[in-house]
Design an enzyme around this catalytic site. Structure first.
Site, PDB file in Angstrom:
ATOM      1  N   LYS A   1     113.044   3.797  34.681  1.00 38.65           N
ATOM      2  CA  LYS A   1     114.314   4.491  34.875  1.00 38.65           C
ATOM      3  C   LYS A   1     115.260   4.106  33.745  1.00 38.65           C
ATOM      4  CE  LYS A   1     113.459   5.207  39.736  1.00 38.65           C
ATOM      5  NZ  LYS A   1     113.868   5.209  41.132  1.00 38.65           N
TER       6      LYS A   1
ATOM      7  N   THR B   1      94.291  -0.883  52.534  1.00 32.90           N
ATOM      8  CA  THR B   1      94.810  -0.610  51.180  1.00 32.90           C
ATOM      9  C   THR B   1      94.993  -1.934  50.470  1.00 32.90           C
ATOM     10  OG1 THR B   1      97.070  -0.742  51.960  1.00 32.90           O
ATOM     11  CG2 THR B   1      96.055   1.418  51.945  1.00 32.90           C
TER      12      THR B   1
ATOM     13  N   GLU C   1      94.860   6.287  52.186  1.00 28.97           N
ATOM     14  CA  GLU C   1      95.509   6.939  53.321  1.00 28.97           C
ATOM     15  C   GLU C   1      95.127   8.413  53.432  1.00 28.97           C
ATOM     16  OE1 GLU C   1      96.863   4.946  51.140  1.00 28.97           O
ATOM     17  OE2 GLU C   1      98.285   3.551  52.062  1.00 28.97           O
TER      18      GLU C   1
END
Lengths: 548, 548
Positions: free
Chosen positions: A444, A186, A331
């Site tokens: 957020k 990755t 993955e």
């Protein structure tokens, strides 16, 4: 009591053997680094793969040994997939867009025994050869008369010369289907790169699932051109899917610009393609500038990063091409979900169908998924609740190569391990998943989450915007607030106020970015995704207007 | 070295669980023996299957125990598939068209612990119950208020009452994927019936392969009505394929006449069906007589026995329905080959395409095949050489239940076992197989082989012929010569000479039948195939004209 069916392992060598036997004369066309168009067929490819396997075996490649590649999409790369994998070794595809330091690190971590490369990447090999002492041979994938020489590369071998030493009498071994067959690291934005180690079993089951009508829908009527690189999660499985279904394959080599791809599409009658949004952006721009049409292209899978809705519409409305929006990751081998219409959608108005197709889609059989909150509680499938996306299935990693990073899985109450994707998503009542953000990119604000991707997609729908990214900027009151970063189209006139107002009525008021910054270029990673880490560095000193 | 992917067995319980989770509200519609139309969905069916599994478990069904069925296609039959199979038991489907003596023999051979039946078959159960002492309970699949009573059946249970005793808290166990899940006996024209014992693994891989675009091409856009019975090789896998891809299922129950099937097609929007030629003959006759059209039907798989070319044409030209001609057998779970066009055929004239579609077709990935002569030497794929057809693959039997009949496989030089199908076939250079006969039905004339099926298909193309069969009759000089046996269409006028002349120019002269016999009816076996053994008995005393 055991069933009494033939005990035949699921092996990738079976895929190629069966293709040679049952689709023997179906073509594999490659644009080579030599500059020409090369033609072979499944029968020819299987014979050469066997000879290569024999040669690698004689050169000392044993069960489980890694054979690495730094290569474009082409028939030799395909031969390496099947030779190294079929003989019991592991094909380790490396992304050549990584920094040579990273490549050297990965080669050493993987303990690659051989590395085969397109000569495009000779400078990389020269830079790393001395640092990779485990590599016994560096194989230049080029005709012998073009073989390079380099005093910086001890053990430089010619691919064709190597293959010539292999016997066509070689027979594929019957392996344990759980044996490793492929290794892919990755990109790893944080920490060291981590390797996903695919098995024969996972690769074959993934290929079956990927070819289903609700996934890629690949058949012997297709001519498939994978624009997605073979160094990028096995080109989404297409090197296994195409021979499994007997589709003609067209490999584009190194030239992925709009004109080169378009010419191959037209010359080879390509019906099916697959790639990341940025490639299609280039293709569509080229076609628009020349007022061109597709003669044969019917469908294309778009994934790797979220496909802008405008691109899905343009393919369909302007060019008559069906976009299959897909989501996956290294993955996951990589396919997880794809967006195709179901029976329930068929009577819906066009606009509602388009909304379905803009999502990342529905799982294919084999993959299960769920969304959870930060306390790992499952969230409802209502299309609006968003949470961390977790998946499981026979082609999902259970751990990384050499246990790098420890156990990545999160167990549920029944003790089943789930892989946390790092994505934030919604799932609707029909089971369609939509990525709203990466867990680390979600903004957020005031205890609520704002999707940076939604804001980017809206900006991309503005006629003056060539590319857009949204990142969270620290804010004293709200914790974080979104900043829109924009690359304008050439000669386009647009200002901060236009873009801020463009969001009016399209998102909740508190989602609208606080500011816009114009840049010449947005940094992209090795797989074409926006590098938000780099953006955050670039804007580390930036302050929002009302927080100055 | 082992790959590092999640270790998840391929289980049929996963198919239903995933359908409940991801296609929960997709309908399953059944015409019941109660007379009404019943509706549930995958979520409902999965819950009931779990309760039934719990109930069967409490009733003493343990790992590997057989639960038999004598039942039409319906939701309860589907629940039994998943309950018995998912819990670790074995669903043993029995063909109710067999003679009760054969049924009793099979029940005893299989050592069935329970037998569930549609009340249509109450008389069969009454006839065999006393002879099947191993059966602990006979489960009537009917609403409790319609529960029959019979003093001839000790241990008569009501299905719904049984299910009511099961808990919805039951959880599917994680089984070894090689565990047995299904048992189906071959009709066995010679010797005792032999059982094919399917595993979870073989059933799931078969379902993946069966759903591929070049096979059934099943998707979430389909509404599938399996006319092929669930007692006949798992309705060709559709009870596994449909929930795997999220297709709506429509179960026709006991009424398989043209009118009943047609009405269900139209009422439920069926897009996809599957069945043997004789069923479609009835449907097409009904539709012609009423001048009806299909509103939604797009495709139908036809197999079980060779589909007459005229039927393929009629479906396409008269009704706009694509026929997918398929070949398989009980020992193959059952799918082996299907006839779909490939890229190579797309530019061909209509007539040439039709010729491809008339063949039994191309293997799907997983199955390999070959044709051999009587010395087991492989014959060329030239479309004209014909020999015994052998197959191998992960959903092919390696032996029969309880080793009945010994080792059926024939080893090749590399030690791989191949299953001899008992069919005689050609394979062309594109890999399309065509059955020319059964090994035991092929007519051996002067040292050469004549295909009885080719001669039958030609006869069926004659406008006056309703049904036709060809058998070999002993001949002093040629060993055997073909006899054509014909059922005329009502009121049709045709004689021996017309039919003999009809072959002129269509086959080699020495293939033309020596004689024609007219009969009122051709005997069919329990699965709708022509009973050639019976025909040979009926014509045991017949002598050919020139051999009299």
């Amino acid at each position: 009591m055991q069933g009494l069916m033939m005990d035949m392992p699921l092996l990738i060598s079976t895929i190629l053997q069966q293709a040679a036997r049952h689709f023997g004369d179906v073509e594999i066309v490659s644009r080579r680094v030599e500059g020409d168009i090369h033609r072979t067929d499944y029968r020819g490819l299987e014979t050469r793969a066997r000879r290569l396997a024999d040669a690698l075996s004689k050169a000392g490649v044993a069960d489980g040994d890694r054979v690495a590649t730094l290569a474009w999409n082409g028939y030799r790369h395909m031969e390496l997939y099947y030779a190294a994998g079929g003989m019991g070794g592991v094909i380790h595809t490396i992304n050549p867009r990584l920094h040579p330091d990273q490549i050297a690190w990965i080669v050493n971590h993987a303990e690659d025994k051989f590395l085969a490369f397109d000569i495009t990447f000779l400078p990389i090999i020269e830079a790393i050869a001395a640092r990779c002492p485990n590599v016994k041979g560096w194989i230049a994938m080029i005709d012998p008369d073009r073989q390079p020489s380099s005093d910086k590369i001890p053990g430089l071998i010619n691919y064709e010369a190597l293959l010539d030493g292999g016997s066509a009498d070689y027979r594929w071994p019957t392996l344990d289907e759980n044996s490793a067959v492929g290794l892919c690291y990755t990109s790893g934005t944080t920490g060291n790169p981590k390797g996903a180690l695919y098995s024969h079993r996972s690769s074959v089951i993934h290929a079956y699932a990927a070819a289903l009508p609700d996934a890629m829908g690949a058949s012997s009527r297709d001519v498939i051109l994978p624009v997605v690189p073979m160094f990028h999660v096995n080109a989404w499985g297409l090197p296994y899917v195409a021979p499994m279904v007997g589709a003609k394959l067209v490999f584009p080599g190194q030239h992925l610009d709009g004109q080169s791809i378009y010419e191959l599409f037209e010359q080879e009658g390509v019906t099916y393609s697959a790639g990341v949004p940025t490639v299609w952006l280039g293709l569509l721009q080229y076609m628009r500038s020349k007022s061109l049409r597709f003669s044969t292209l019917k469908r294309t899978v778009i994934g790797g990063s979220a496909c802008p809705p405008a691109m899905i519409r343009s393919f369909r409305d302007d060019y008559g091409v069906e976009v299959i929006h897909a989501w996956g990751m290294t993955e996951l081998s990589p396919l997880g979900t794809l967006a195709k219409l179901q029976a329930r959608h068929q009577g819906l108005p066009d606009e509602a169908q388009q909304k379905v197709l803009e999502k990342q889609g529905h799982v294919i059989f084999g993959i299960d998924m769920k969304i959870v909150d930060d306390q790992n509680q499952e969230l409802p499938w209502d299309g609006s609740s968003f949470g961390n996306l977790l998946v499981r299935g026979p082609w999902v990693v259970r751990e990384y190569f050499k246990s790098e990073g420890g156990n990545p899985l999160v167990d549920d109450e029944e003790g089943h391990g789930w892989f946390p994707t790092g994505d934030v998503a919604t799932i609707d009542s029909d089971g369609y998943m939509q990525i709203t953000d990466r867990s680390k990119d979600v903004i957020k604000s005031g205890g609520e989450w704002i999707s940076s991707i939604d804001l980017e997609n809206l900006a991309l729908a503005h006629p003056a915007v060539a590319n857009a990214a949204v990142i969270g900027i620290a804010h004293p009151k709200w914790d974080e607030r979104p900043l829109l970063i924009v690359v304008k189209k050439p000669d386009a006139k647009v200002d901060r106020k236009d873009l801020i107002e463009f969001y009016d009525g399209k998102v909740a008021k508190w989602w609208i970015p606080d500011d816009v910054q114009f840049v010449d270029e947005i940094p992209l990673g090795a797989t074409g995704k926006i590098l938000k880490t780099r953006l955050r560095e670039l804007f580390a000193d930036y302050r929002l207007p009302d927080a100055a």
